[in-house]
Write an enzyme that holds these catalytic residues in place. Structure first.
Site, mmCIF file in Angstrom:
data_model
loop_
_atom_site.group_PDB
_atom_site.id
_atom_site.type_symbol
_atom_site.label_atom_id
_atom_site.label_comp_id
_atom_site.label_asym_id
_atom_site.label_seq_id
_atom_site.Cartn_x
_atom_site.Cartn_y
_atom_site.Cartn_z
ATOM 1 N N ARG A 1 10.685 -0.570 11.800
ATOM 2 C CA ARG A 1 9.356 -0.101 12.771
ATOM 3 C C ARG A 1 9.168 -1.035 13.643
ATOM 4 O O ARG A 1 9.373 -2.292 13.449
ATOM 5 C CB ARG A 1 8.263 -0.128 11.720
ATOM 6 C CG ARG A 1 7.684 1.371 11.173
ATOM 7 C CD ARG A 1 6.535 1.123 10.087
ATOM 8 N NE ARG A 1 5.462 0.367 10.737
ATOM 9 C CZ ARG A 1 4.238 0.097 9.860
ATOM 10 N NH1 ARG A 1 4.448 0.777 8.573
ATOM 11 N NH2 ARG A 1 3.329 -0.411 10.304
ATOM 12 N N ARG B 1 -10.319 0.399 8.336
ATOM 13 C CA ARG B 1 -9.861 -0.680 8.701
ATOM 14 C C ARG B 1 -10.862 -1.539 9.326
ATOM 15 O O ARG B 1 -10.658 -2.651 9.875
ATOM 16 C CB ARG B 1 -8.791 -0.531 9.403
ATOM 17 C CG ARG B 1 -7.316 -0.875 9.055
ATOM 18 C CD ARG B 1 -6.432 -0.692 10.235
ATOM 19 N NE ARG B 1 -5.164 -1.087 9.784
ATOM 20 C CZ ARG B 1 -4.116 -0.449 9.141
ATOM 21 N NH1 ARG B 1 -4.520 0.634 8.454
ATOM 22 N NH2 ARG B 1 -2.928 -1.123 9.168
ATOM 23 N N LYS C 1 0.914 -1.137 -0.033
ATOM 24 C CA LYS C 1 -0.078 0.099 -0.104
ATOM 25 C C LYS C 1 0.841 1.278 0.067
ATOM 26 O O LYS C 1 0.545 2.138 -0.682
ATOM 27 C CB LYS C 1 -1.054 0.172 1.155
ATOM 28 C CG LYS C 1 -2.104 -1.165 1.263
ATOM 29 C CD LYS C 1 -2.997 -0.870 2.409
ATOM 30 C CE LYS C 1 -2.362 -0.928 3.921
ATOM 31 N NZ LYS C 1 -1.841 -2.252 4.157
HETATM 32 P P1 ADP Z 1 0.427 -1.543 8.023
HETATM 33 O O1 ADP Z 1 -0.684 -1.637 6.833
HETATM 34 O O2 ADP Z 1 1.765 -2.132 7.406
HETATM 35 O O3 ADP Z 1 0.099 -2.481 9.053
HETATM 36 P P2 ADP Z 1 -0.068 1.076 8.724
HETATM 37 O O4 ADP Z 1 1.200 2.084 8.663
HETATM 38 O O5 ADP Z 1 -1.103 1.347 7.993
HETATM 39 O O6 ADP Z 1 0.639 -0.313 8.578
HETATM 40 O O7 ADP Z 1 -0.550 1.060 10.347
HETATM 41 C C1 ADP Z 1 0.328 1.061 11.452
HETATM 42 C C2 ADP Z 1 -0.569 0.826 12.576
HETATM 43 O O8 ADP Z 1 -1.467 2.071 12.914
HETATM 44 C C3 ADP Z 1 -1.640 -0.264 12.686
HETATM 45 O O9 ADP Z 1 -1.060 -1.610 13.099
HETATM 46 C C4 ADP Z 1 -2.688 0.413 13.709
HETATM 47 O O10 ADP Z 1 -2.098 -0.028 14.931
HETATM 48 C C5 ADP Z 1 -2.720 1.687 13.482
HETATM 49 N N1 ADP Z 1 -3.663 2.330 12.492
HETATM 50 C C6 ADP Z 1 -3.629 2.516 11.334
HETATM 51 N N2 ADP Z 1 -4.576 2.798 10.645
HETATM 52 C C7 ADP Z 1 -5.681 2.569 11.587
HETATM 53 C C8 ADP Z 1 -6.998 2.640 11.366
HETATM 54 N N3 ADP Z 1 -7.658 3.107 10.493
HETATM 55 N N4 ADP Z 1 -7.666 2.079 12.342
HETATM 56 C C9 ADP Z 1 -6.964 1.628 13.705
HETATM 57 N N5 ADP Z 1 -5.916 1.744 13.678
HETATM 58 C C10 ADP Z 1 -5.044 2.116 12.648
#
Ligand code: ADP
Ligand code: ZN
Length: 217
Positions: free
Chosen positions: A161, A89, A14
């Protein structure tokens, strides 16, 4: 007009594809993960609370997440489209977004899903290194920077990370299948969903995405 929601499990690509799409189509790249990481590094009380949740691989509270996205979408640069990466999500977030999107005239018109099997995800996440300054993403096996440990784009020292460890990854993946994957049906029924194979080489997938996106401009 491109008002895109980008979906897919952690490690599907993504972030990689969001970066060039945002540049090429001149739309803001809104990553809730990046927004939360910014809040985490601010050291505020809320930031510390979010850090505990994100580092262990869990999801941040729906209401807080929706409020954050709403505020961001209201900014002027989102008037002519946007690229949402990592939101919604959960079904609760998707439903709140549906209502809020209508209210503030920011409903999405396209949902892109990048598919990828678990074994590939695990390998990608384990090798992932990111730039804390510009957000660029690398992989020590497949997408090495020119100079080891250094960002090609801005010269910063790359980091891993904290939630890219095996136990947090397992929780992220479990949350993805339990809470996020069901959203695909939600958007499929609305006729907004387009699916792509996230295991494809990034440059090939880019061409396929460009072909689709050309018809939305
Ligand atoms: P990835 O898609 O690689 O898991 P992201 O950078 O999109 O990583 O998200 C990292 C973290 O941020 C998630 O594991 C969650 O803890 C939090 N997060 C991101 N977007 C959301 C969301 N829409 N709702 C809840 N938590 C979120
Ligand atoms: Zn960088």
């Amino acid at each position: 007009m491109l008002a895109i929601v980008l979906m897919g499990p952690p490690g599907a690509g993504k972030g990689t594809h969001a970066k060039w799409m945002a540049e090429e189509y001149q739309i803001p790249h809104i990553s809730t993960g990046d927004m939360f990481r910014a809040a985490m590094s601010s050291g505020s009380e809320l930031g510390l609370k979010i850090k505990a949740i994100v580092d262990r691989g869990d999801l941040v509270d729906d209401d807080l997440t929706v409020a954050l996205v709403r505020e961001r979408l209201l900014q002027d640069d989102c008037k002519n489209g946007y690229l949402l990466d990592g939101f919604p999500r959960t079904l609760a977030q998707a439903e709140a977004f549906q209502e809020m999107g209508r209210e503030i005239d920011r409903a999405p018109n396209l949902v892109l899903n990048l598919t990828c099997p678990d074994d590939v995800l695990l390998k990608r996440i384990g090798g992932r290194r990111v730039c804390p300054t510009c957000g660029a993403s690398y992989n020590i096996h497949t997408m090495k920077p020119q100079k080891e440990g250094i960002c090609d784009r801005c010269g910063s020292q790359l980091i891993q990370r904290k939630d890219d460890n095996p136990s947090s990854f397992e929780i992220r993946l479990r949350n993805y299948y339990a809470s996020t994957e069901p959203l695909l049906d939600y958007y499929r029924r609305q006729g907004l969903l387009k699916e792509f194979d996230g295991t494809e080489a990034a440059n090939n997938l880019k061409i396929e995405l460009e072909t689709l996106l050309a018809s939305y401009r």
